[in-house]
Design a protein around this motif. Structure first.
Motif, mmCIF file in Angstrom:
data_model
loop_
_atom_site.group_PDB
_atom_site.id
_atom_site.type_symbol
_atom_site.label_atom_id
_atom_site.label_comp_id
_atom_site.label_asym_id
_atom_site.label_seq_id
_atom_site.Cartn_x
_atom_site.Cartn_y
_atom_site.Cartn_z
ATOM 1 N N ILE A 160 0.839 -1.203 0.000
ATOM 2 C CA ILE A 160 0.000 0.000 0.000
ATOM 3 C C ILE A 160 0.871 1.249 0.000
ATOM 4 C CG2 ILE A 160 -1.614 1.373 1.382
ATOM 5 C CD1 ILE A 160 -2.878 -1.257 2.289
ATOM 6 N N ARG A 161 1.871 1.269 0.847
ATOM 7 C CA ARG A 161 2.739 2.447 0.929
ATOM 8 C C ARG A 161 3.382 2.739 -0.418
ATOM 9 N NH1 ARG A 161 7.796 4.313 1.840
ATOM 10 N NH2 ARG A 161 8.004 6.096 3.258
ATOM 11 N N SER A 162 3.742 1.713 -1.157
ATOM 12 C CA SER A 162 4.386 1.912 -2.450
ATOM 13 C C SER A 162 3.441 2.500 -3.489
ATOM 14 C CB SER A 162 4.954 0.581 -2.968
ATOM 15 O OG SER A 162 3.922 -0.285 -3.414
ATOM 16 N N ARG A 163 2.143 2.426 -3.257
ATOM 17 C CA ARG A 163 1.161 2.926 -4.226
ATOM 18 C C ARG A 163 0.510 4.231 -3.796
ATOM 19 N NH1 ARG A 163 -0.802 -1.114 -7.722
ATOM 20 N NH2 ARG A 163 -2.020 0.575 -8.672
ATOM 21 N N LEU A 164 0.914 4.756 -2.635
ATOM 22 C CA LEU A 164 0.380 6.042 -2.180
ATOM 23 C C LEU A 164 1.294 7.184 -2.603
ATOM 24 C CD1 LEU A 164 -0.911 5.225 1.411
ATOM 25 C CD2 LEU A 164 -2.277 6.211 -0.436
ATOM 26 N N ARG A 165 0.698 8.267 -3.033
ATOM 27 C CA ARG A 165 1.452 9.466 -3.376
ATOM 28 C C ARG A 165 1.983 10.127 -2.104
ATOM 29 N NH1 ARG A 165 -3.357 11.137 -7.535
ATOM 30 N NH2 ARG A 165 -2.643 9.824 -9.287
ATOM 31 N N PRO A 166 3.034 10.947 -2.215
ATOM 32 C CA PRO A 166 3.539 11.654 -1.023
ATOM 33 C C PRO A 166 2.419 12.410 -0.314
ATOM 34 C CG PRO A 166 5.061 11.914 -2.848
ATOM 35 C CD PRO A 166 3.844 11.234 -3.414
ATOM 36 N N GLY A 167 2.330 12.234 0.989
ATOM 37 C CA GLY A 167 1.255 12.855 1.758
ATOM 38 C C GLY A 167 -0.041 12.079 1.733
ATOM 39 N N GLY A 168 -0.062 10.954 1.004
ATOM 40 C CA GLY A 168 -1.290 10.176 0.886
ATOM 41 C C GLY A 168 -1.705 9.534 2.192
ATOM 42 N N VAL A 169 -2.974 9.148 2.262
ATOM 43 C CA VAL A 169 -3.596 8.636 3.489
ATOM 44 C C VAL A 169 -3.974 7.169 3.323
ATOM 45 C CG1 VAL A 169 -5.640 8.817 4.981
ATOM 46 C CG2 VAL A 169 -4.477 10.894 4.195
ATOM 47 N N LEU A 170 -3.675 6.389 4.333
ATOM 48 C CA LEU A 170 -4.254 5.056 4.511
ATOM 49 C C LEU A 170 -5.178 5.126 5.715
ATOM 50 C CD1 LEU A 170 -4.563 1.956 4.224
ATOM 51 C CD2 LEU A 170 -2.497 1.740 5.648
ATOM 52 N N ALA A 171 -6.403 4.661 5.544
ATOM 53 C CA ALA A 171 -7.342 4.617 6.666
ATOM 54 C C ALA A 171 -8.138 3.321 6.575
ATOM 55 C CB ALA A 171 -8.277 5.827 6.639
ATOM 56 N N PHE A 172 -8.420 2.729 7.734
ATOM 57 C CA PHE A 172 -9.203 1.499 7.718
ATOM 58 C C PHE A 172 -9.936 1.333 9.044
ATOM 59 C CE2 PHE A 172 -4.901 0.344 9.046
ATOM 60 C CZ PHE A 172 -5.081 -0.502 10.126
ATOM 61 N N SER A 173 -10.998 0.544 8.962
ATOM 62 C CA SER A 173 -11.788 0.243 10.160
ATOM 63 C C SER A 173 -12.131 -1.232 10.182
ATOM 64 C CB SER A 173 -13.069 1.092 10.192
ATOM 65 O OG SER A 173 -13.912 0.809 9.081
ATOM 66 N N GLN A 174 -12.328 -1.740 11.406
ATOM 67 C CA GLN A 174 -12.723 -3.125 11.633
ATOM 68 C C GLN A 174 -13.153 -3.258 13.094
ATOM 69 O OE1 GLN A 174 -8.716 -4.272 10.450
ATOM 70 N NE2 GLN A 174 -8.443 -5.318 12.412
ATOM 71 N N ARG A 175 -13.612 -4.426 13.468
ATOM 72 C CA ARG A 175 -13.971 -4.633 14.869
ATOM 73 C C ARG A 175 -12.722 -4.608 15.742
ATOM 74 N NH1 ARG A 175 -18.987 -6.357 16.443
ATOM 75 N NH2 ARG A 175 -20.406 -7.000 14.784
ATOM 76 N N PRO A 176 -12.818 -4.074 16.935
ATOM 77 C CA PRO A 176 -11.693 -4.193 17.872
ATOM 78 C C PRO A 176 -11.478 -5.654 18.229
ATOM 79 C CG PRO A 176 -13.329 -2.579 18.628
ATOM 80 C CD PRO A 176 -13.951 -3.348 17.517
#
Length: 221
Positions: free
Chosen positions: A136-152
């Motif tokens: 994922i990091r390799s496909r994000l532009r500089p300053g790009g965001v990764l966000a995710f949600s799931q059950r704790p």
């Protein structure tokens, strides 16, 4: 093949998204398992006409919302049944493209970079984190965001766990793997993978609800 069959079975158990939400909107973004609850797409910090990837898009409701408000949105899901439902409801949206693939396979193929990548109870929960985060990091532009949600995670049940998906009364359930970590562990994994400005928290459920909250994680490159 087993994962495809499992997630097709799961698709058949999931209800369609409501025609409108509590505010009367026909599209909306929802991170949690509770209706009309929690933050929205602003967490992705997308620029105008941004490019965004949904890992495990399911029936496409969140991706459709982003396309409707002007972003170029790609949705990826391993389940043909999920994608058939997404195309039936949202296939008319010009800025939305849908792809049937394993999340890792899709990310490892040559393709465009993104301003944001997100997963709502999707591939981030069901893919080995160290490998997936690096890609994922390799496909994000500089300053790009990764966000995710799931059950704790359930207390004491951390790391790779078995998740069961029923599919017939007289057959054993499908078994898929999921990764359950507390917020502090996700924070460590993201920093180790080269992300910055990591924030991980458990959102409580709406007032009056006894169900569990939602793990929500954000990070930048």
């Amino acid at each position: 093949m087993t994962d495809t069959l499992a997630w097709d079975a799961y698709a058949g158990q999931r209800p369609e998204r409501r025609p409108v939400n509590g505010r009367g909107e026909t599209t909306w973004f929802n991170w949690t398992q509770h209706a009309d609850h929690g933050p929205g797409a602003e967490l992705l910090a997308l620029p105008d006409r941004g490019s965004v990837l949904d890992l495990g898009c399911g029936k496409g409701g969140n991706a459709a919302h982003l396309a409707t408000v002007g972003h170029h949105t790609a949705g990826v899901d391993i389940s043909p049944r999920q994608l058939d439902a997404a195309r039936t409801r949202w296939g008319h949206l010009g800025r939305l493209t849908l792809h049937q693939a394993n999340a890792l396979d899709y990310l490892e193929e040559p393709g465009p970079d993104f301003d944001a990548v997100y997963s709502v109870y999707g591939a981030m929960w069901f893919t080995e984190p160290a490998t997936l985060l690096a890609v994922i990091r390799s496909r994000l532009r500089p300053g790009g965001v990764l966000a995710f949600s799931q059950r704790p995670p359930v207390e004491g049940c951390y790391g790779c766990q078995a998740s069961y998906i029923p599919h017939a009364d007289d057959e054993d359930p499908f078994v898929v793997r999921r990764w359950d970590y507390e917020p502090t562990v996700w924070t460590h994994l993201l920093y180790e993978s080269g992300f910055t400005k990591v924030a991980a928290q458990v959102l409580p459920p709406p007032l009056g609800k006894r169900r569990t909250g939602t793990l929500l994680v954000e990070a930048r490159v």
